[in-house]
Design a protein around this motif. Sequence first.
Motif, PDB file in Angstrom:
ATOM      1  N   GLY A   1       0.808  -1.210   0.000  1.00  0.00           N
ATOM      2  CA  GLY A   1       0.000   0.000   0.000  1.00  0.00           C
ATOM      3  C   GLY A   1       0.838   1.254   0.000  1.00  0.00           C
ATOM      4  O   GLY A   1       0.541   2.225  -0.715  1.00  0.00           O
ATOM      5  N   VAL A   2       1.899   1.261   0.801  1.00  0.00           N
ATOM      6  CA  VAL A   2       2.790   2.421   0.853  1.00  0.00           C
ATOM      7  C   VAL A   2       3.498   2.608  -0.486  1.00  0.00           C
ATOM      8  O   VAL A   2       3.578   3.730  -1.021  1.00  0.00           O
ATOM      9  CB  VAL A   2       3.805   2.246   2.005  1.00  0.00           C
ATOM     10  N   ALA A   3       4.007   1.506  -1.036  1.00  0.00           N
ATOM     11  CA  ALA A   3       4.674   1.607  -2.339  1.00  0.00           C
ATOM     12  C   ALA A   3       3.701   2.060  -3.416  1.00  0.00           C
ATOM     13  O   ALA A   3       4.074   2.809  -4.333  1.00  0.00           O
ATOM     14  CB  ALA A   3       5.291   0.260  -2.708  1.00  0.00           C
ATOM     15  N   GLY A   4       2.439   1.628  -3.299  1.00  0.00           N
ATOM     16  CA  GLY A   4       1.432   2.034  -4.268  1.00  0.00           C
ATOM     17  C   GLY A   4       1.133   3.521  -4.245  1.00  0.00           C
ATOM     18  O   GLY A   4       0.633   4.070  -5.232  1.00  0.00           O
ATOM     19  N   ARG A   5       1.444   4.174  -3.128  1.00  0.00           N
ATOM     20  CA  ARG A   5       1.287   5.623  -3.042  1.00  0.00           C
ATOM     21  C   ARG A   5       2.501   6.347  -3.616  1.00  0.00           C
ATOM     22  O   ARG A   5       2.566   7.575  -3.590  1.00  0.00           O
ATOM     23  CB  ARG A   5       1.108   6.059  -1.595  1.00  0.00           C
ATOM     24  N   GLY A   6       3.471   5.584  -4.105  1.00  0.00           N
ATOM     25  CA  GLY A   6       4.665   6.187  -4.678  1.00  0.00           C
ATOM     26  C   GLY A   6       5.778   6.434  -3.679  1.00  0.00           C
ATOM     27  O   GLY A   6       6.747   7.139  -3.992  1.00  0.00           O
ATOM     28  N   VAL A   7       5.663   5.870  -2.472  1.00  0.00           N
ATOM     29  CA  VAL A   7       6.701   6.055  -1.454  1.00  0.00           C
ATOM     30  C   VAL A   7       7.851   5.099  -1.733  1.00  0.00           C
ATOM     31  O   VAL A   7       7.637   3.887  -1.816  1.00  0.00           O
ATOM     32  CB  VAL A   7       6.137   5.799  -0.047  1.00  0.00           C
TER      33      VAL A   7
END
Length: 435
Positions: free
Chosen positions: A202-208
């Motif tokens: 989820g965090v990576a999906g936000r571009g983090v």
Amino acid sequence: MTQGWRTLPSVDSLWEATANPARAFPVLSGESQADVVIIGAGYTGLSAAHHVAKSGLSPVVLEANRPGWGASGRNGGVITAKFRLSFREIDAAHGRAMARRMYEIAHEATDMVEELVSELGIAGANLTRTGQVKAAHNEATLRAAIDEANWMTREMGSAAVRILDKDGVREETGSDVFVGGVLNPGSGGIHPLNYLRGLADGVAGRGVPIFQESPVVKLYRDKDGIVAETPQGAVRAKQAIIATNSYSDLTAATAHMQRTLIPFRSAMVATERLPRNLAGKLMPTGRTYTETKRMMRWFRMVDNRVIFGGRGAFGKQDSQAAFDALRKAMVGIFPDLADIPLAYKWSGLVAMTLDSVPHIGRLDDRTLVSMGYNGAGVAMSSLMGRYLAALVRGETPDVGLLDVRRMKSIPFYPLREPAVRMVAGWYQFLDAIGR
């Protein structure tokens, strides 16, 4: 840049064997810029990254091994609204207002897990909120558990609990060794590694950006902020969050935090899948369970396997003696498991603190920290990510007794391991004689 880091192997746990595939994250190479650099990709670090990003700021997460390698991937997956220090003890030492605030924080933490699972669509977490039974091993501990439950209902407005007699606990557990117990609603269970990997996705999906195998070996200030240096790169940021908990001493950059913690190794075993008739007999309601002994054991049923865990392992590595002791205790409670082989056995570190509560806050104007979950960290670390993001934004959330300014260093730090062994041995003796 500093060289010489060796990535540590994964843990051969039930969770590792049954988790969804892990996303591969890159190793940090070269320089990167961020508003916040977060050290550690466990629940604390990933929840902080999620909430910082929701605030419109840019976080970067650095993980020494792989996301979930530490406590977030090794724990028992039990979610409870509590601290190691009871609310009654908090009330006696700090007053009713503080006890109520800590009660609010504890329940906000369990709700935070449910919120993150829903918001990020982490179906593989298999979250349940079916409650937890505290099973009493003698009449004295049963009276104490009932008295505590009645106090919580009367003074904290806690949701009504159910008092269970011997037959009630037998129906709940399938075991005849307990004299009664207390059923607390709201607690639950989760697949801890799937939850962690869902957070990371989820965090990576936000571009983090999340970087694995990228240990922070140096953390220092410069004129514009703070620099986190890894063997092959560096992140320059305005602020840093240390989210390394019991594994803070993996590198020198965060090792100083270890002096505020007492690492206590917790061991777990999981059986092979049980025959259908036996699986239906043991723990049929799918709740989580604890017992009232000082060296408390906990147990739950997952995928027709009994998972049984507890503290009492010592040293820096897995201990066969600890696993043997767990199996003996498990069979003592569930004699039907005597001939069921163990499929998995693993351990990890619990971060204990002198005052029995976690701590969160600013170490200085650039550096924040949250750690010391005392064995109840799945929910609390998830919530601390939200509070860390608030602190990053310059807000001052009311964290009650968790304020980092209350955190104390461990006196006679080099003697902590023999001291833990001595105390644990005394507790084991008292349990053995039924005290």
